[in-house]
Design an enzyme around this catalytic site. Structure first.
Site, PDB file in Angstrom:
ATOM      1  N   PHE A   1       0.807  -1.215   0.000  1.00  0.00           N
ATOM      2  CA  PHE A   1       0.000   0.000   0.000  1.00  0.00           C
ATOM      3  C   PHE A   1       0.845   1.273   0.000  1.00  0.00           C
ATOM      4  CE2 PHE A   1       0.851  -0.066   4.515  1.00  0.00           C
ATOM      5  CZ  PHE A   1       0.732   1.259   4.932  1.00  0.00           C
ATOM      6  N   LYS A   2       2.105   1.157   0.411  1.00  0.00           N
ATOM      7  CA  LYS A   2       2.967   2.340   0.442  1.00  0.00           C
ATOM      8  C   LYS A   2       3.134   2.957  -0.949  1.00  0.00           C
ATOM      9  CE  LYS A   2       3.790   1.574   4.830  1.00  0.00           C
ATOM     10  NZ  LYS A   2       5.078   1.242   5.437  1.00  0.00           N
TER      11      LYS A   2
END
Length: 471
Positions: free
Chosen positions: A112-113
């Site tokens: 998700f980063k």
């Protein structure tokens, strides 16, 4: 829009200044002077927008020192189906009645980063080109921030990355993603210690103002407001996909270590997004769960920081937590400093359990929490595979377990996926007896040559390494 420090520094700064700065000069974190308010009419207008246009609309509320046409172009360049695998960018699927998974892990590093880091890389390159300047990014990672930052910054003009990570504490896949990069502007530093040691080094270097200015040190950790702001967008996108209209509340369950991901949800809620509950999901390193249950925030040392099967959450000092507590104490910087500088620095803890505002916190801000163990993760992974033919990673399993403890009738619960399962193959093998599939581009990555140096948990050693590679 002006930005202030949580610790009361008198300066007010614009977005592009704090984009390149990281921590405020007094060691505080930047927040906007106010949260822009979004009404139902605006939500209705935004509901049908493609993700890149939604990102532009939200970011425009906070960024007024980049021309709108340029900001729109940066969003369009960042959020494409080619980079994130689908036109929805963050597709939502219903797992079971009222429980959804929001896919945030289809970017270049499968975590998700990437959702924020890809934008951050383009923002950095744009602003540095405007200034004719360079930036040396110093970061700390417990797993996914490092690879996301390095893939976003590799080859970017005017940018070097110095990424610290706890030696031997990431999964082999995570290590290989970072250490196999051979780009000259990427520097991997394995620190003898735990993630909190890495994070402490980043803060110590950032607080050395003379060094910071000489070597133009910036950050990509979620202490950087720009990264957190980019994450706000997928809360709105998830909300729109989970509802048919803007009169229905939605809850989110968020695997949490450093409090950045769920802090973005807090910002979205403060803006007016109809969020019922924000569930903070932790593993055995349950500092945040302890706080939301008792009001006690108690950091732990390296010896008491457990090495778990959801390693990206093996954190006992949540660096973004200060942003929420600033709002919790009524944006009183003196009170904030007393908690984070005096009490936490002296005693390693503070206790708000007897405060009236803490008793009201759940109602005012919507926070709940939950904790899971290795056994819980294995059980949740097996159950999700068996019942829904869906593989999830251990961190998402932490989120799903906590989500089910806080379901409310008629309120959709959106679990934020954090990474694809291949990044934590050993735990998937333990749970299911086989490795998850991996994208073809990552075949054999663990056996590729590695480019990394090992240093002690010492800020001076890291500063010397940065100076050696910049002078």
């Amino acid at each position: 829009m002006n930005y202030l420090s949580t610790r009361g520094h008198p300066d007010r700064k614009r977005f592009c200044e704090i984009l390149l700065e990281g921590l405020a000069p007094d060691g505080g974190l930047y927040l906007p002077e106010r949260y822009p308010q979004v009404d139902r009419a605006t939500l209705a207008k935004w509901r049908e927008l493609p993700y890149a246009e939604l990102a532009f609309e939200i970011l425009s509320l906070y960024i007024d020192d980049i021309p709108p046409a340029d900001l729109k172009a940066l969003c369009a360049k960042t959020y494409t189906a080619e980079v994130f695998g689908s036109d929805e960018i963050v597709p939502l699927r219903e797992l079971e009645d009222g429980v959804y998974l929001e896919a945030l892990s289809n970017g270049p590093t499968l975590a998700f980063k990437d959702m924020a880091m890809q934008l951050l890389g383009n923002l950095f390159e744009y602003e540095l080109a405007r200034r004719g300047a360079e930036l040396n990014i110093l970061g700390a990672t417990s797993g996914d921030t490092g690879s996301a930052a390095e893939y976003a910054m590799r080859g970017k003009k005017g940018v070097r990355v110095f990424m610290t990570s706890p030696d031997g504490r990431m999964s082999p896949f995570q290590q290989a993603q970072m250490f196999s990069l051979q780009d000259e502007n990427i520097h991997n530093i394995a620190i003898t210690g735990v993630f909190d040691d890495c994070q402490d080094i980043v803060k110590a270097v950032s607080n050395d103002l003379a060094f910071k200015r000489k070597y133009r040190i910036g950050t990509v950790n979620s202490i950087n407001w720009a990264r957190l702001l980019a994450q706000v967008v997928y809360y709105f996108a998830g909300y729109f996909q989970a509802t048919a209209g803007n009169d229905k509340p939605v809850s989110f369950a968020v695997p949490s270590g450093n409090f950045g991901n769920v802090c973005a949800g807090h910002v979205a809620r403060m803006m007016g997004l109809p969020i019922h509950t924000l569930v903070v999901a932790t593993n055995e390193n349950d500092v945040l769960d302890e706080f939301f249950r008792t009001g006690v925030y108690r950091v732990r040392g390296a010896a008491d920081t457990h090495e778990t099967s959801s390693p990206s959450m093996d954190i006992s000092k949540a660096s973004n937590f200060e942003r929420f507590v600033f709002d919790l104490v009524g944006r009183d910087p003196a009170r904030l400093r007393a908690l984070f500088v005096d009490q936490l620095g002296r005693e390693g803890r503070f206790d708000l359990g007897a405060e009236t505002f803490f008793a009201e916190a759940a109602q005012r801000f919507g926070f709940r929490s939950g904790r899971s163990t290795h056994a819980d993760r294995l059980a949740t992974i097996r159950d999700t595979d068996k019942r829904f033919a869906t593989l999830i990673d251990p961190h998402t399993a932490d989120g799903l377990k906590a989500a089910r403890e806080h379901l409310a009738p008629g309120v959709p619960m959106v679990v934020l996926e954090t990474a694809l399962p291949i990044k934590f193959a050993a735990t998937l093998v333990e749970a299911l007896g086989h490795e998850p599939a991996r994208p073809e581009r990552f075949e054999g990555i663990e056996s590729q040559p590695k480019r990394v140096v090992k240093l002690p948990a010492d800020a001076e050693a890291v500063k010397a390494y940065i100076a050696q590679n910049c002078d």
